[in-house]
Write a protein that holds these residues in place. Structure first.
Motif, PDB file in Angstrom:
ATOM      1  N   PHE A 116       0.662  -1.402   0.271  1.00 20.51           N
ATOM      2  CA  PHE A 116      -0.189   0.013  -0.098  1.00 20.51           C
ATOM      3  C   PHE A 116       0.654   1.104  -0.066  1.00 20.51           C
ATOM      4  CE2 PHE A 116      -1.765   3.757   2.042  1.00 20.51           C
ATOM      5  CZ  PHE A 116      -3.452   4.206   1.543  1.00 20.51           C
ATOM      6  N   ALA A 117       1.725   1.035   0.948  1.00 21.58           N
ATOM      7  CA  ALA A 117       2.293   2.512   0.753  1.00 21.58           C
ATOM      8  C   ALA A 117       3.743   2.829  -0.404  1.00 21.58           C
ATOM      9  CB  ALA A 117       3.578   1.736   1.877  1.00 21.58           C
ATOM     10  N   ASN A 118       3.769   2.104  -0.845  1.00 26.83           N
ATOM     11  CA  ASN A 118       4.750   1.914  -2.309  1.00 26.83           C
ATOM     12  C   ASN A 118       3.764   2.729  -3.386  1.00 26.83           C
ATOM     13  OD1 ASN A 118       7.123   0.947  -1.559  1.00 26.83           O
ATOM     14  ND2 ASN A 118       6.665  -1.742  -1.789  1.00 26.83           N
ATOM     15  N   LEU A 119       2.839   2.000  -3.450  1.00 25.55           N
ATOM     16  CA  LEU A 119       1.709   2.309  -4.561  1.00 25.55           C
ATOM     17  C   LEU A 119       0.563   3.907  -3.877  1.00 25.55           C
ATOM     18  CD1 LEU A 119      -0.281  -1.011  -5.063  1.00 25.55           C
ATOM     19  CD2 LEU A 119       1.105   0.024  -6.562  1.00 25.55           C
ATOM     20  N   TYR A 120       0.535   4.268  -3.020  1.00 28.82           N
ATOM     21  CA  TYR A 120       0.428   5.383  -2.744  1.00 28.82           C
ATOM     22  C   TYR A 120       1.338   6.750  -2.511  1.00 28.82           C
ATOM     23  CZ  TYR A 120      -2.396   9.396   0.335  1.00 28.82           C
ATOM     24  OH  TYR A 120      -2.476  10.532   0.459  1.00 28.82           O
ATOM     25  N   VAL A 121       2.912   5.888  -2.450  1.00 34.59           N
ATOM     26  CA  VAL A 121       3.403   6.904  -3.650  1.00 34.59           C
ATOM     27  C   VAL A 121       3.722   7.461  -4.839  1.00 34.59           C
ATOM     28  CG1 VAL A 121       5.737   7.244  -3.975  1.00 34.59           C
ATOM     29  CG2 VAL A 121       5.431   6.859  -1.420  1.00 34.59           C
ATOM     30  N   GLN A 122       3.199   6.415  -5.626  1.00 35.70           N
ATOM     31  CA  GLN A 122       3.215   6.141  -7.022  1.00 35.70           C
ATOM     32  C   GLN A 122       1.989   6.972  -7.366  1.00 35.70           C
ATOM     33  OE1 GLN A 122       2.908   2.713  -9.016  1.00 35.70           O
ATOM     34  NE2 GLN A 122       4.808   1.875  -7.718  1.00 35.70           N
TER      35      GLN A 122
ATOM     36  N   ALA B 164       4.291   5.788   6.620  1.00 39.91           N
ATOM     37  CA  ALA B 164       4.463   5.018   8.424  1.00 39.91           C
ATOM     38  C   ALA B 164       3.265   3.216   8.078  1.00 39.91           C
ATOM     39  CB  ALA B 164       4.357   5.992   8.951  1.00 39.91           C
ATOM     40  N   ALA B 165       2.519   3.375   6.462  1.00 38.87           N
ATOM     41  CA  ALA B 165       1.795   2.200   6.653  1.00 38.87           C
ATOM     42  C   ALA B 165       1.732   1.463   7.768  1.00 38.87           C
ATOM     43  CB  ALA B 165       1.128   2.358   5.193  1.00 38.87           C
TER      44      ALA B 165
ATOM     45  N   HIS C 279      -0.434   8.008   7.214  1.00 39.87           N
ATOM     46  CA  HIS C 279      -0.533   9.665   7.016  1.00 39.87           C
ATOM     47  C   HIS C 279      -0.383   9.809   6.599  1.00 39.87           C
ATOM     48  CE1 HIS C 279       1.164   8.062  11.065  1.00 39.87           C
ATOM     49  NE2 HIS C 279       0.971   9.625  11.088  1.00 39.87           N
ATOM     50  N   ASP C 280      -1.979  10.812   5.050  1.00 41.66           N
ATOM     51  CA  ASP C 280      -2.245  11.090   3.378  1.00 41.66           C
ATOM     52  C   ASP C 280      -0.716  12.213   3.870  1.00 41.66           C
ATOM     53  OD1 ASP C 280      -2.552  13.488   5.322  1.00 41.66           O
ATOM     54  OD2 ASP C 280      -4.793  12.923   4.830  1.00 41.66           O
ATOM     55  N   GLU C 281      -1.179  13.129   2.898  1.00 45.24           N
ATOM     56  CA  GLU C 281      -0.737  14.511   2.091  1.00 45.24           C
ATOM     57  C   GLU C 281      -0.231  15.611   2.962  1.00 45.24           C
ATOM     58  OE1 GLU C 281      -4.054  14.303   0.030  1.00 45.24           O
ATOM     59  OE2 GLU C 281      -2.316  13.338   0.272  1.00 45.24           O
ATOM     60  N   HIS C 282      -1.009  15.190   3.838  1.00 42.54           N
ATOM     61  CA  HIS C 282      -1.236  16.166   4.820  1.00 42.54           C
ATOM     62  C   HIS C 282      -0.873  16.206   6.679  1.00 42.54           C
ATOM     63  CE1 HIS C 282      -3.266  18.608   1.630  1.00 42.54           C
ATOM     64  NE2 HIS C 282      -4.096  17.785   1.339  1.00 42.54           N
ATOM     65  N   HIS C 283      -0.210  14.980   6.343  1.00 41.04           N
ATOM     66  CA  HIS C 283       0.024  14.058   7.704  1.00 41.04           C
ATOM     67  C   HIS C 283      -0.962  13.937   8.731  1.00 41.04           C
ATOM     68  CE1 HIS C 283       4.390  15.761   5.720  1.00 41.04           C
ATOM     69  NE2 HIS C 283       3.781  16.916   5.883  1.00 41.04           N
TER      70      HIS C 283
ATOM     71  N   ILE D 299       5.953  13.121  -0.852  1.00 40.64           N
ATOM     72  CA  ILE D 299       5.224  12.087  -0.294  1.00 40.64           C
ATOM     73  C   ILE D 299       6.610  10.906  -0.118  1.00 40.64           C
ATOM     74  CG2 ILE D 299       3.547   9.888  -0.413  1.00 40.64           C
ATOM     75  CD1 ILE D 299       2.901  12.904   0.422  1.00 40.64           C
ATOM     76  N   THR D 300       6.381  10.025   1.122  1.00 36.37           N
ATOM     77  CA  THR D 300       7.574   8.748   0.454  1.00 36.37           C
ATOM     78  C   THR D 300       7.409   7.317   1.498  1.00 36.37           C
ATOM     79  OG1 THR D 300       8.743   9.082   3.094  1.00 36.37           O
ATOM     80  CG2 THR D 300       9.853  10.838   0.807  1.00 36.37           C
TER      81      THR D 300
END
Length: 153
Positions: free
Chosen positions: A45-51, A67-68, A95-99, A61-62
């Protein structure tokens, strides 16, 4: 006499095939564990959210910043959290792009070959297609995705 031998061999082969199938089923059940599913789902999920963020043009976004984490359950409290099936439910927190901390329910179909298909709430991850930063509609990598885990870890 040959016919009797053939029947006995057939019965022996059938018993051997059943034993192999039972061993394979037991092995795949032991390979699919809550820990493996949770660990893989969070990382995938974290990798795909970064994509997705890159497609949308959202900077900074990293994987680490997201921190998924995932908490999974298979089939409710009366079912052991092991084995393949279409009844895995996982709560993914990140944590989304707005933390801001976000949590969503993902439904997984986990297969005996250590792979799965996951789908999350469109309210949280977006629709099946998203508009990239150039204005084109493209597939949303987080809407529904495939994942895999190492059955030996």
């Amino acid at each position: 006499m040959n016919r009797t031998r053939l029947i006995i061999r057939g019965a022996t082969l059938a018993a051997a095939a059943a034993a192999v199938a039972a061993t394979a089923a037991l092995s795949s059940t032991q390979d699919v564990t809550r820990f493996r599913v949770e660990h893989s789902l969070a990382a995938t999920f974290a990798n795909l959210y970064v994509q997705q963020a890159a497609i949308l043009g959202v900077p900074g976004i990293t994987d680490g910043g997201i921190a998924a984490s995932a908490t999974c359950d298979r089939g409710g409290p009366k079912v052991a959290d092991v084995g393949p099936g279409a009844d895995w439910i996982c709560m993914v927190t990140f944590h989304d792009e707005h933390h801001q901390v976000q949590t969503g329910k993902f439904e997984l179909q986990v297969k005996a070959n250590s792979t799965y298909v996951a789908g999350g709430p469109s309210k949280l991850v977006g629709l099946a297609t998203i508009t990239d930063r150039t204005g084109r509609d493209v597939p949303n990598p987080v809407f529904e995705f495939d994942g895999a885990f190492d059955p030996n870890n």
